[in-house]
Scaffold this active site. Structure first.
Site, mmCIF file in Angstrom:
data_model
loop_
_atom_site.group_PDB
_atom_site.id
_atom_site.type_symbol
_atom_site.label_atom_id
_atom_site.label_comp_id
_atom_site.label_asym_id
_atom_site.label_seq_id
_atom_site.Cartn_x
_atom_site.Cartn_y
_atom_site.Cartn_z
ATOM 1 N N GLN A 287 -7.850 2.968 1.227
ATOM 2 C CA GLN A 287 -8.703 4.088 1.644
ATOM 3 C C GLN A 287 -9.911 3.674 2.464
ATOM 4 O O GLN A 287 -10.694 4.539 2.882
ATOM 5 C CB GLN A 287 -9.173 4.879 0.412
ATOM 6 C CG GLN A 287 -8.078 5.681 -0.267
ATOM 7 C CD GLN A 287 -7.530 6.804 0.605
ATOM 8 O OE1 GLN A 287 -8.064 7.146 1.664
ATOM 9 N NE2 GLN A 287 -6.422 7.395 0.184
ATOM 10 N N CYS B 141 -0.183 12.301 -5.316
ATOM 11 C CA CYS B 141 0.849 11.598 -6.071
ATOM 12 C C CYS B 141 1.051 12.186 -7.461
ATOM 13 O O CYS B 141 2.082 11.984 -8.077
ATOM 14 C CB CYS B 141 0.496 10.128 -6.226
ATOM 15 S SG CYS B 141 -0.009 9.374 -4.692
ATOM 16 N N ASN C 61 -8.849 7.129 -4.091
ATOM 17 C CA ASN C 61 -8.126 8.077 -3.258
ATOM 18 C C ASN C 61 -8.249 9.523 -3.706
ATOM 19 O O ASN C 61 -7.891 10.423 -2.968
ATOM 20 C CB ASN C 61 -6.643 7.692 -3.190
ATOM 21 C CG ASN C 61 -6.064 7.402 -4.551
ATOM 22 O OD1 ASN C 61 -6.463 6.440 -5.214
ATOM 23 N ND2 ASN C 61 -5.140 8.236 -4.996
ATOM 24 N N SER D 27 -2.955 -0.058 4.401
ATOM 25 C CA SER D 27 -1.898 0.900 4.731
ATOM 26 C C SER D 27 -2.236 1.589 6.048
ATOM 27 O O SER D 27 -3.335 2.122 6.211
ATOM 28 C CB SER D 27 -1.795 1.934 3.616
ATOM 29 O OG SER D 27 -0.877 2.937 3.977
ATOM 30 N N ALA D 28 -1.280 1.613 6.996
ATOM 31 C CA ALA D 28 -1.565 2.170 8.326
ATOM 32 C C ALA D 28 -1.733 3.688 8.322
ATOM 33 O O ALA D 28 -2.561 4.220 9.050
ATOM 34 C CB ALA D 28 -0.460 1.786 9.302
ATOM 35 N N HIS D 29 -0.960 4.383 7.478
ATOM 36 C CA HIS D 29 -0.972 5.850 7.605
ATOM 37 C C HIS D 29 -2.221 6.503 7.044
ATOM 38 O O HIS D 29 -2.403 7.717 7.146
ATOM 39 C CB HIS D 29 0.301 6.476 7.016
ATOM 40 C CG HIS D 29 0.365 6.553 5.517
ATOM 41 N ND1 HIS D 29 -0.034 7.662 4.819
ATOM 42 C CD2 HIS D 29 0.783 5.661 4.591
ATOM 43 C CE1 HIS D 29 0.156 7.464 3.512
ATOM 44 N NE2 HIS D 29 0.657 6.252 3.349
ATOM 45 N N THR E 125 13.112 -8.459 8.575
ATOM 46 C CA THR E 125 12.871 -8.363 10.015
ATOM 47 C C THR E 125 11.630 -7.528 10.270
ATOM 48 O O THR E 125 11.472 -6.433 9.705
ATOM 49 C CB THR E 125 14.085 -7.716 10.714
ATOM 50 O OG1 THR E 125 15.226 -8.534 10.473
ATOM 51 C CG2 THR E 125 13.856 -7.559 12.205
ATOM 52 N N ALA F 222 0.728 -0.105 1.422
ATOM 53 C CA ALA F 222 -0.180 -0.584 0.380
ATOM 54 C C ALA F 222 0.522 -0.668 -0.973
ATOM 55 O O ALA F 222 0.180 -1.513 -1.802
ATOM 56 C CB ALA F 222 -1.413 0.308 0.293
ATOM 57 N N THR F 223 1.503 0.180 -1.198
ATOM 58 C CA THR F 223 2.241 0.099 -2.463
ATOM 59 C C THR F 223 2.884 -1.286 -2.594
ATOM 60 O O THR F 223 2.761 -1.950 -3.636
ATOM 61 C CB THR F 223 3.334 1.183 -2.535
ATOM 62 O OG1 THR F 223 2.705 2.473 -2.508
ATOM 63 C CG2 THR F 223 4.165 1.062 -3.801
#
Ligand SMILES: *Cc1c(COP(=O)(O)O)cnc(C)c1O
Length: 388
Positions: free
Chosen positions: A186, A331, A158, A206-208, A246, A75-76
């Site tokens: 989020q 953060c 967040n 964002s996946a995590h 890639t 996401a960043t």
């Protein structure tokens, strides 16, 4: 070491075992390890197929078209691409001082990108949220100017977990003819999100944050009407020229698998986690001087942010070693500054320092919540007595 209860799901989530299994099939010679861009052999074709299946899974989760989803590193990167890409395109189109509207409680990926763009000639308006942590649609309307090239407002915050009324904000942007970007790191995979129903132009994922791996994300760019976004990464023309590099097959397959699991379990998880969080909050209600930060109900199912009066934040955290929780955002907690989000809500520094972000998720249960409530009931009076 005794088990530490993980209550920091807004910071990151463990990879779901099913996701880890799917990812592990994309690494070795026997697996889908090829370069998805290799057109001359089956290793490449198989990798491309795996990537496109994942794209379909993610697109389906947010009701997008396949061609509207590009892979990024997180996401960043998607936030950077949205802000810098739209800014550069607006400049090219003759807007000498592109104006951006955002909020003061966005993630640092948005705020730091805006600060950077200010050095490049952008004008930025940082909107103040209401006391309950929401960005008011009227405030967005009032901030839009003739040279506004983008409105960027997060879906859910967040730190405090509040959910903005994006449909309303997007409608205002639409009628003003200004594109809207939404940082949905989020919310994707946690609550229903339909980019068409919300009428969004650009979206960061964002996946995590939803049981996928770190280091992979996605960028949604609506096809029609399409907002011009200049690529920020060049080399090889991958992802329709929007983002070169890639494709990381294993990461992408992980994000797709996480999206498919989220889609199938979303409605039951929303109910379960909402009930769990409400049970936690009501079990804490007899502790004096405890307040919830952010709107009481317009919030992520598993997210709770509380301030405890008359205790030291650091001491409070140290007294709860059996829980992985955070004070302020992950953060910003490296520095001892009070959270800028809580400050923007008008919290005094002392209360911002003594705030806890407790976030529940897929692997949290009633026992974890009960244990936390018991410990807080012991710890808070003890800390207050020793401070008195
Ligand atoms: C986690 C998060 C990000 C950053 O996402 P990464 O994939 O870790 O780069 C951006 N915005 C919000 C709201 C987040 O919660």
């Amino acid at each position: 070491m005794s088990r530490v209860v993980y209550f920091d799901y807004l910071s990151s989530t463990p990879v779901d075992p099913r996701v880890a299994e799917a990812m592990s099939q994309c690494l070795t010679l026997e697996g889908t390890f090829g370069n998805p861009a290799s057109r001359s052999h089956r290793y490449g074709w198989e990798a491309e197929m795996a990537v496109e299946t994942a794209r379909q899974q993610l697109a389906s989760l947010i009701n997008a078209d396949l061609r509207e989803v590009a892979w990024t590193s997180g996401a960043t990167e998607s936030d950077n691409l949205a802000l810098k890409g739209v800014f550069a395109a607006a400049r090219e189109a003759g807007n000498a001082t592109p104006h951006i509207v955002t909020s003061a409680i966005e993630h640092k990926a948005i705020l730091d990108s805006c600060r950077y763009l200010e050095t490049q000639g952008a004008a930025v308006t940082y909107l103040h949220p209401s006391e309950d942590g929401l960005v008011q649609p009227e405030v967005v309307r009032d901030a839009i100017q003739g040279n506004t090239c983008l409105v960027s407002v997060m879906h859910a915050n967040n730190e405090i977990g509040t959910i903005n009324d994006i449909a309303e904000i997007a409608a205002i942007c639409r009628s003003a003819g200004v594109p809207i970007h939404v940082d949905a790191a989020q919310t994707v995979g946690k609550i229903p999100l339909d980019v068409k129903a919300l009428d969004i132009d650009l979206l960061s994922m964002s996946a995590h944050k939803f049981y996928g791996p770190k280091g992979i994300g996605a960028f949604y760019q609506r096809r029609s009407p399409k907002v011009a976004v200049n690529a920020q990464m060049h080399g090889g023309g991958h992802e329709r020229g929007l983002r070169a590099g890639t494709l990381a097959t294993h990461q992408i397959v992980g994000m797709g698998c996480a999206a498919a699991i989220a889609q199938e379990s979303l409605s039951t998880e929303v109910q379960r986690l909402t009930a769990l969080r409400e049970a936690l909050w009501s079990s804490l209600s007899d502790i004096e001087g405890l307040t919830m930060n952010g709107h009481l109900t317009q919030r992520l199912p598993g997210a709770l942010n509380i301030s405890v009066s008359d205790v030291e934040g650091e001491a409070l955290l140290l007294s709860l070693p059996e829980f992985a929780i955070s004070t302020g955002s992950a953060c910003t907690s490296a520095s001892l500054e009070p959270s800028y989000v809580l400050r923007a809500l008008g919290l005094p520094d002392a209360l911002a320092h003594s705030s806890l972000r407790v976030s529940l998720g897929r692997f949290s249960d009633e026992n974890d919540v009960r244990l936390f409530s018991e410990r807080l009931h012991e710890v808070v009076p003890r800390l207050r007595r020793s401070a008195a």
